[in-house]
Design a protein around this motif. Structure first.
Motif, short mmCIF file in Angstrom:
data_model
loop_
_atom_site.label_atom_id
_atom_site.label_comp_id
_atom_site.label_asym_id
_atom_site.label_seq_id
_atom_site.Cartn_x
_atom_site.Cartn_y
_atom_site.Cartn_z
N MET A 1 9.17 -6.96 -18.05
CA MET A 1 7.95 -6.97 -17.28
C MET A 1 8.06 -8.04 -16.21
SD MET A 1 4.28 -6.76 -18.86
CE MET A 1 2.89 -7.58 -18.22
N THR A 2 7.58 -7.73 -15.02
CA THR A 2 7.70 -8.68 -13.93
C THR A 2 6.58 -9.71 -13.99
OG1 THR A 2 6.39 -7.27 -12.48
CG2 THR A 2 8.77 -6.96 -12.44
N ALA A 3 6.87 -10.88 -13.47
CA ALA A 3 5.88 -11.95 -13.44
C ALA A 3 4.91 -11.71 -12.29
CB ALA A 3 6.58 -13.29 -13.26
N THR A 4 3.66 -12.07 -12.51
CA THR A 4 2.65 -11.94 -11.47
C THR A 4 2.86 -13.04 -10.44
OG1 THR A 4 1.12 -11.08 -13.10
CG2 THR A 4 0.18 -11.85 -11.03
N PRO A 5 2.91 -12.68 -9.13
CA PRO A 5 3.11 -13.71 -8.12
C PRO A 5 1.86 -14.58 -7.98
CG PRO A 5 2.83 -11.57 -7.09
CD PRO A 5 2.88 -11.35 -8.57
N PRO A 6 2.01 -15.77 -7.43
CA PRO A 6 0.85 -16.64 -7.24
C PRO A 6 -0.20 -15.98 -6.36
CG PRO A 6 2.90 -17.81 -6.78
CD PRO A 6 3.24 -16.38 -7.01
N ALA A 7 -1.44 -16.39 -6.52
CA ALA A 7 -2.55 -15.77 -5.79
C ALA A 7 -2.44 -15.98 -4.28
CB ALA A 7 -3.87 -16.32 -6.30
N ASP A 8 -1.83 -17.08 -3.85
CA ASP A 8 -1.75 -17.36 -2.42
C ASP A 8 -0.61 -16.61 -1.74
OD1 ASP A 8 0.19 -18.80 -3.71
OD2 ASP A 8 -0.04 -20.60 -2.48
N GLU A 9 0.22 -15.92 -2.52
CA GLU A 9 1.33 -15.16 -1.96
C GLU A 9 0.88 -13.74 -1.64
OE1 GLU A 9 5.55 -13.46 -3.57
OE2 GLU A 9 4.96 -15.47 -4.20
N ALA A 10 1.07 -13.32 -0.40
CA ALA A 10 0.65 -11.98 0.01
C ALA A 10 1.62 -10.95 -0.54
CB ALA A 10 0.59 -11.90 1.53
N ARG A 11 1.08 -9.89 -1.09
CA ARG A 11 1.88 -8.80 -1.62
C ARG A 11 1.70 -7.57 -0.75
NH1 ARG A 11 -0.53 -9.32 -7.53
NH2 ARG A 11 -2.32 -9.50 -6.20
N PRO A 12 2.59 -6.60 -0.83
CA PRO A 12 2.44 -5.38 -0.03
C PRO A 12 1.13 -4.67 -0.37
CG PRO A 12 4.63 -5.46 -1.01
CD PRO A 12 3.84 -6.60 -1.60
N GLY A 13 0.40 -4.29 0.65
CA GLY A 13 -0.86 -3.58 0.46
C GLY A 13 -2.08 -4.45 0.44
N ASP A 14 -1.93 -5.76 0.28
CA ASP A 14 -3.09 -6.65 0.23
C ASP A 14 -3.91 -6.61 1.52
OD1 ASP A 14 -2.50 -7.40 -2.32
OD2 ASP A 14 -1.86 -9.43 -1.84
N ALA A 15 -3.23 -6.61 2.65
CA ALA A 15 -3.94 -6.60 3.93
C ALA A 15 -4.70 -5.29 4.11
CB ALA A 15 -2.96 -6.81 5.08
N LEU A 16 -4.11 -4.18 3.67
CA LEU A 16 -4.80 -2.89 3.78
C LEU A 16 -6.05 -2.85 2.90
CD1 LEU A 16 -1.86 -0.32 3.82
CD2 LEU A 16 -3.47 -0.78 5.64
N VAL A 17 -5.96 -3.39 1.70
CA VAL A 17 -7.11 -3.41 0.81
C VAL A 17 -8.22 -4.27 1.40
CG1 VAL A 17 -7.93 -4.12 -1.48
CG2 VAL A 17 -5.77 -2.91 -1.25
N ARG A 18 -7.86 -5.44 1.93
CA ARG A 18 -8.85 -6.33 2.54
C ARG A 18 -9.51 -5.67 3.75
NH1 ARG A 18 -5.38 -10.53 2.96
NH2 ARG A 18 -5.25 -10.97 0.77
N THR A 19 -8.68 -5.07 4.62
CA THR A 19 -9.20 -4.41 5.81
C THR A 19 -10.10 -3.25 5.43
OG1 THR A 19 -7.22 -5.03 7.03
CG2 THR A 19 -8.55 -3.25 7.95
N GLY A 20 -9.68 -2.46 4.46
CA GLY A 20 -10.49 -1.34 4.00
C GLY A 20 -11.82 -1.78 3.44
N GLY A 21 -11.84 -2.90 2.74
CA GLY A 21 -13.10 -3.43 2.21
C GLY A 21 -14.05 -3.83 3.31
N ILE A 22 -13.52 -4.45 4.35
CA ILE A 22 -14.36 -4.88 5.47
C ILE A 22 -14.93 -3.65 6.20
CG2 ILE A 22 -14.31 -6.01 7.73
CD1 ILE A 22 -12.26 -7.98 6.46
#
Length: 108
Positions: A1-22
């Motif tokens: 199982m992969t480790a969860t990256p830190p919260a301040d690290e941007a992952r693929p798709g994060d910007a799309l989810v944020r933009t979609g929410g706005i």
């Protein structure tokens, strides 16, 4: 199982989810503003105001694309991790399969 990256690290798709929410929130506010005259008994807004309400669906689609992109990236990472583990322990798995097959042939 992969480790969860830190919260301040941007992952693929994060910007799309944020933009979609706005965009979704902007569409929701436009929907509230467009529906208010119907309940207040005043003149309704023109049709272009109703078109702005479609931003809710657009925002949802953008967020869904971000979630799918994030899931695909996690799947790629998992496959890479399994591939790395498989190449390191491939000989142990092969011998266990061979001995199980041999014992089944002897009993049959």
């Amino acid at each position: 199982m992969t480790a969860t990256p830190p919260a301040d690290e941007a992952r693929p798709g994060d910007a799309l989810v944020r933009t979609g929410g706005i965009v979704f929130i902007a569409g929701a506010l436009a929907t509230l503003a467009t529906m208010a005259p119907l309940f207040l008994g005043t003149d309704p807004f023109p049709s272009y105001a109703w078109a702005v309400c479609m931003l809710m669906g657009v925002g949802f689609a953008i967020s869904a694309a971000g979630v799918l992109r994030s899931a695909a990236a996690q799947r790629r990472e998992a496959r890479a991790a399994v591939g790395a583990l498989g190449s390191a322990g491939g000989s142990a798995g092969g011998s266990a399969g061979g001995s199980a097959g041999g014992s089944a042939e002897q009993t049959g």
